[in-house]
Design a protein around this motif. Structure first.
Motif, PDB file in Angstrom:
ATOM      1  N   PRO A   1      -2.946  -4.313  -7.539  1.00  0.00           N
ATOM      2  CA  PRO A   1      -2.753  -4.242  -6.081  1.00  0.00           C
ATOM      3  C   PRO A   1      -2.214  -5.544  -5.493  1.00  0.00           C
ATOM      4  O   PRO A   1      -1.385  -5.531  -4.583  1.00  0.00           O
ATOM      5  CB  PRO A   1      -4.158  -3.933  -5.558  1.00  0.00           C
ATOM      6  N   ILE A   2      -2.674  -6.688  -6.018  1.00  0.00           N
ATOM      7  CA  ILE A   2      -2.162  -7.980  -5.580  1.00  0.00           C
ATOM      8  C   ILE A   2      -0.658  -8.059  -5.861  1.00  0.00           C
ATOM      9  O   ILE A   2       0.140  -8.482  -5.019  1.00  0.00           O
ATOM     10  CB  ILE A   2      -2.893  -9.130  -6.289  1.00  0.00           C
TER      11      ILE A   2
ATOM     12  N   MET B   1      -4.738  -3.448   1.931  1.00  0.00           N
ATOM     13  CA  MET B   1      -4.301  -4.838   2.073  1.00  0.00           C
ATOM     14  C   MET B   1      -3.115  -4.945   3.026  1.00  0.00           C
ATOM     15  O   MET B   1      -3.062  -5.843   3.883  1.00  0.00           O
ATOM     16  CB  MET B   1      -3.956  -5.420   0.701  1.00  0.00           C
ATOM     17  N   LEU B   2      -2.163  -4.040   2.900  1.00  0.00           N
ATOM     18  CA  LEU B   2      -1.003  -4.068   3.787  1.00  0.00           C
ATOM     19  C   LEU B   2      -1.413  -3.848   5.242  1.00  0.00           C
ATOM     20  O   LEU B   2      -0.865  -4.486   6.155  1.00  0.00           O
ATOM     21  CB  LEU B   2       0.020  -3.014   3.356  1.00  0.00           C
TER      22      LEU B   2
ATOM     23  N   GLY C   1      -4.884   2.439  -6.247  1.00  0.00           N
ATOM     24  CA  GLY C   1      -3.716   2.354  -5.382  1.00  0.00           C
ATOM     25  C   GLY C   1      -4.048   2.219  -3.910  1.00  0.00           C
ATOM     26  O   GLY C   1      -3.295   1.600  -3.143  1.00  0.00           O
ATOM     27  N   THR C   2      -5.176   2.801  -3.487  1.00  0.00           N
ATOM     28  CA  THR C   2      -5.577   2.717  -2.081  1.00  0.00           C
ATOM     29  C   THR C   2      -5.737   1.266  -1.642  1.00  0.00           C
ATOM     30  O   THR C   2      -5.519   0.931  -0.472  1.00  0.00           O
ATOM     31  CB  THR C   2      -6.894   3.489  -1.869  1.00  0.00           C
ATOM     32  N   ALA C   3      -6.092   0.378  -2.569  1.00  0.00           N
ATOM     33  CA  ALA C   3      -6.271  -1.032  -2.229  1.00  0.00           C
ATOM     34  C   ALA C   3      -4.976  -1.661  -1.738  1.00  0.00           C
ATOM     35  O   ALA C   3      -4.990  -2.540  -0.867  1.00  0.00           O
ATOM     36  CB  ALA C   3      -6.805  -1.805  -3.441  1.00  0.00           C
TER      37      ALA C   3
ATOM     38  N   ASP D   1     -14.373  -2.712  -0.849  1.00  0.00           N
ATOM     39  CA  ASP D   1     -14.237  -1.259  -0.647  1.00  0.00           C
ATOM     40  C   ASP D   1     -13.844  -0.575  -1.955  1.00  0.00           C
ATOM     41  O   ASP D   1     -14.334   0.514  -2.277  1.00  0.00           O
ATOM     42  CB  ASP D   1     -13.175  -0.972   0.416  1.00  0.00           C
ATOM     43  N   ARG D   2     -12.926  -1.200  -2.669  1.00  0.00           N
ATOM     44  CA  ARG D   2     -12.493  -0.659  -3.973  1.00  0.00           C
ATOM     45  C   ARG D   2     -13.680  -0.475  -4.913  1.00  0.00           C
ATOM     46  O   ARG D   2     -13.779   0.524  -5.630  1.00  0.00           O
ATOM     47  CB  ARG D   2     -11.469  -1.632  -4.557  1.00  0.00           C
ATOM     48  N   ALA D   3     -14.595  -1.444  -4.900  1.00  0.00           N
ATOM     49  CA  ALA D   3     -15.750  -1.391  -5.797  1.00  0.00           C
ATOM     50  C   ALA D   3     -16.744  -0.311  -5.393  1.00  0.00           C
ATOM     51  O   ALA D   3     -17.456   0.235  -6.243  1.00  0.00           O
ATOM     52  CB  ALA D   3     -16.456  -2.746  -5.825  1.00  0.00           C
ATOM     53  N   LYS D   4     -16.769   0.033  -4.125  1.00  0.00           N
ATOM     54  CA  LYS D   4     -17.823   0.918  -3.625  1.00  0.00           C
ATOM     55  C   LYS D   4     -17.382   2.361  -3.392  1.00  0.00           C
ATOM     56  O   LYS D   4     -18.222   3.262  -3.325  1.00  0.00           O
ATOM     57  CB  LYS D   4     -18.383   0.357  -2.309  1.00  0.00           C
ATOM     58  N   HIS D   5     -16.069   2.620  -3.254  1.00  0.00           N
ATOM     59  CA  HIS D   5     -15.639   3.941  -2.801  1.00  0.00           C
ATOM     60  C   HIS D   5     -14.667   4.680  -3.711  1.00  0.00           C
ATOM     61  O   HIS D   5     -14.572   5.905  -3.639  1.00  0.00           O
ATOM     62  CB  HIS D   5     -14.996   3.829  -1.414  1.00  0.00           C
TER      63      HIS D   5
END
Length: 578
Positions: A472-473, A301-302, A295-297, A334-338
């Protein structure tokens, strides 16, 4: 020769009709209604929007019986688990965001399960060596984590519920025992899943097929075993699942089939009430679930897109789509790493969600497609899920998402229980340095995200757009369609969608550095001239050939004291109010 009165009357009627049609069409265009497949549903006292019409009616019946939005959400979710096993069920996990009118507060629950406590990282790697795999395979018992949905229901009910659980689960139990007609889109996915999953150990074939095949459109399907399980939950509560008869059956079956979950994994399970993460986008406070969820993504993005004048750029233009695609690429790194279980990893929200960080990332977006994006192991671009949302006469609103992950999950069905286990454990990384690395008792990364929007301190919009890594998209598309492009909530979901794949994944494995800009997929409603313009910017674009998610939403109008409801036009869902 003068016209007869009948002919004259007919001509005048046609002219009036055409005039009315022209005015109606002009009114729709003036209000940005060019994409809507139908009108929004409007209700004064309550609203339910789910991915299955019967589930929507079950939720609506709960509201009419005096239940609240939380009761209706539980009932509707129990029904979708039965009627849409291609996307969810009580072998999966759940997340929800709830607006509670009485306390004037937004709540969020993480009802996702954890990995087996008795399976260490070292032993996991030994098991993977035996099957010659570097990652956790999706249809293997290694991918099964504790299902969290049932505990999620009872936590929601304990905190906010109104009607007794016996009443809430009554209709799903009835349909499980007596049958229901299978809808078209669900039948298609169901029949495609059966040939592979019916060979899995357990009772999949006897539970989920009719004469060895998935049910056809309109065929009546029954699941009496699930009916018994739901009846036991209605009578004995959540402990029947996590400490009683159901947990004991699962423990026994896992031992017999070399599985890894044990009774103590169920007995120790609990959901967690959490603070949702948030950002403000053009005056709207957007809320998501963080931690081991993507959800943070949406918020990242926004934050980046807020720096663009999207309204002036226009919906579906090459400028807008280029900004969307490049923003997605940056955020998904960022999503992939954090993103990982907050009990094991300190997710740096102060950085990720800051406007300054968004500005820094925005500066990386140029006039052409970025081509230095690493390509990850493509394991979560697709995913079948259900999203539903409910609202009641008191003002309570629920945004709930629930999933088995890969369609019908693993296909492992303990005889007599009536449900398949999820394969969320597939999304753990096996890289010991990665935040999402497998550990005993840890929650894996999840793709499923419920969304909620507040405006001026009041609940405004409860929404979700399921579909694996697309989610997220989808959330960003829906919100920008409403906030920037002035669409109503039905049109926002009906408008042509875009997707991008090829980003790094939270599994931590990178296959290679392809120096690729990834793959863009557009629905056919995007003009082909825009496709050509995107290709000229260096994007690899294909029309269609992707899964663009499925959407439901409820918007609250405080001035009129009504709800607007919307549901996905591409599949079987329904929004209904009263």
């Amino acid at each position: 020769m003068p016209l007869s009165s009948k002919v004259f009357s007919l001509i005048m009627s046609v002219m009036i009709f055409c005039s009315m049609f022209s005015f109606a069409q002009a009114d729709r265009e003036a209000n940005g209604l060019n994409f809507a497949s139908r009108s929004e549903v409007i209700g004064q006292h309550g609203m339910v929007a789910t991915s299955h019409p019967l589930a929507t009616q079950i939720g609506l019946d709960i509201l009419k019986k005096g239940g609240n939005a939380i009761d209706a959400a539980i009932a509707a979710n129990a029904a979708t688990g039965l009627m849409e096993p291609t996307g969810n069920g009580i072998g999966g996990d759940l997340f929800a965001i709830i607006w509670h009118e009485k306390s004037q507060k937004l709540y969020a629950i993480n009802a996702s399960g954890r990995s087996p406590r008795g399976l260490s990282y070292d032993n996991l790697m030994k098991e993977l060596d035996k099957i010659d795999s570097e990652t956790i395979p999706p249809y293997h018992l290694l991918s099964v984590s504790v299902p969290g949905v049932v505990d999620g229901w009872f936590e929601l009910h304990k905190k906010f519920g109104s009607l007794p659980m016996k009443e809430i689960l009554k209709s799903p139990i009835h349909y499980a025992e007596n049958g229901f007609p299978v809808t078209e889109a669900i039948s298609y996915r169901w029949r495609n899943s059966v040939p592979f999953l019916k060979s899995q150990p357990g009772a999949f074939e006897s539970t989920f097929t009719i004469d060895g095949e998935g049910p056809k459109k309109g065929q009546i399907f029954k699941n009496p075993d699930l009916g018994k399980t739901l009846s036991l939950l209605a009578k004995s509560g959540r402990d029947a699942y996590y400490k009683g008869e159901i947990a004991k059956k699962i423990d026994k079956w896992m031992k017999e089939n070399n599985g890894y979950l044990r009774y103590k994994d169920f007995a120790n399970h609990k959901s967690e009430w959490i603070e949702p993460v948030t950002t403000n986008y053009r005056g709207y406070d957007v809320y998501q679930v963080g931690g081991n969820v993507q959800g943070t993504a949406v918020l990242q993005m926004l934050n980046i897109l807020e720096g663009y004048d999207l309204k002036s750029m226009g919906y579906g233009t090459v400028e807008t789509l280029h900004a969307f695609i490049e923003t997605k690429k940056l955020v998904y790194e960022d999503r992939a790493k954090h993103y990982a279980d907050a009990d094991f990893q300190d997710v740096p929200y102060d950085i990720l969600l800051s406007k300054d960080y968004a500005e820094q990332r925005r500066q990386l977006i140029g006039e052409t497609a970025m081509s230095d994006v690493s390509t990850g192991v493509e394991v979560i671009e697709d995913g079948d899920t259900v999203y539903l949302t409910t609202a009641d006469s008191e003002g309570n609103m629920v945004s709930l998402i629930q999933s088995n992950f890969r369609g019908m999950g693993t296909g492992f069905v303990v005889p007599g229980l009536g449900f398949s286990f999820q394969n969320r454990g597939e999304l753990f990384s096996t890289d010991p340095q990665h935040p999402n690395v497998y550990e005993p008792g840890k929650r894996p990364f999840h793709t499923i995200i419920p969304g909620f929007v507040m405006k001026d301190g009041k609940p405004f919009f409860s929404y979700g757009n399921m579909g694996g890594a697309y989610q997220p998209i989808g959330h960003v598309s829906i919100l920008t369609n409403i906030i920037d492009f002035g669409m109503n909530i039905q049109e926002a979901g009906d408008a042509a969608r875009w997707d991008h794949s090829g980003s790094s994944e939270p599994t931590g494995k990178i296959t290679d550095q392809l120096n690729s800009s990834g793959q863009v997929n557009l629905e056919s409603g995007i003009p082909y001239e825009v496709v050509r313009q995107l290709r000229a910017k260096g994007h690899k674009v294909e029309v269609g050939n992707s899964f663009f998610g499925r959407y439901q939403g409820i918007m609250r109008d405080h001035d009129k004291e009504i709800y607007y409801g919307a549901s996905e036009s591409r599949v079987d869902g329904q929004a209904a109010g009263y």
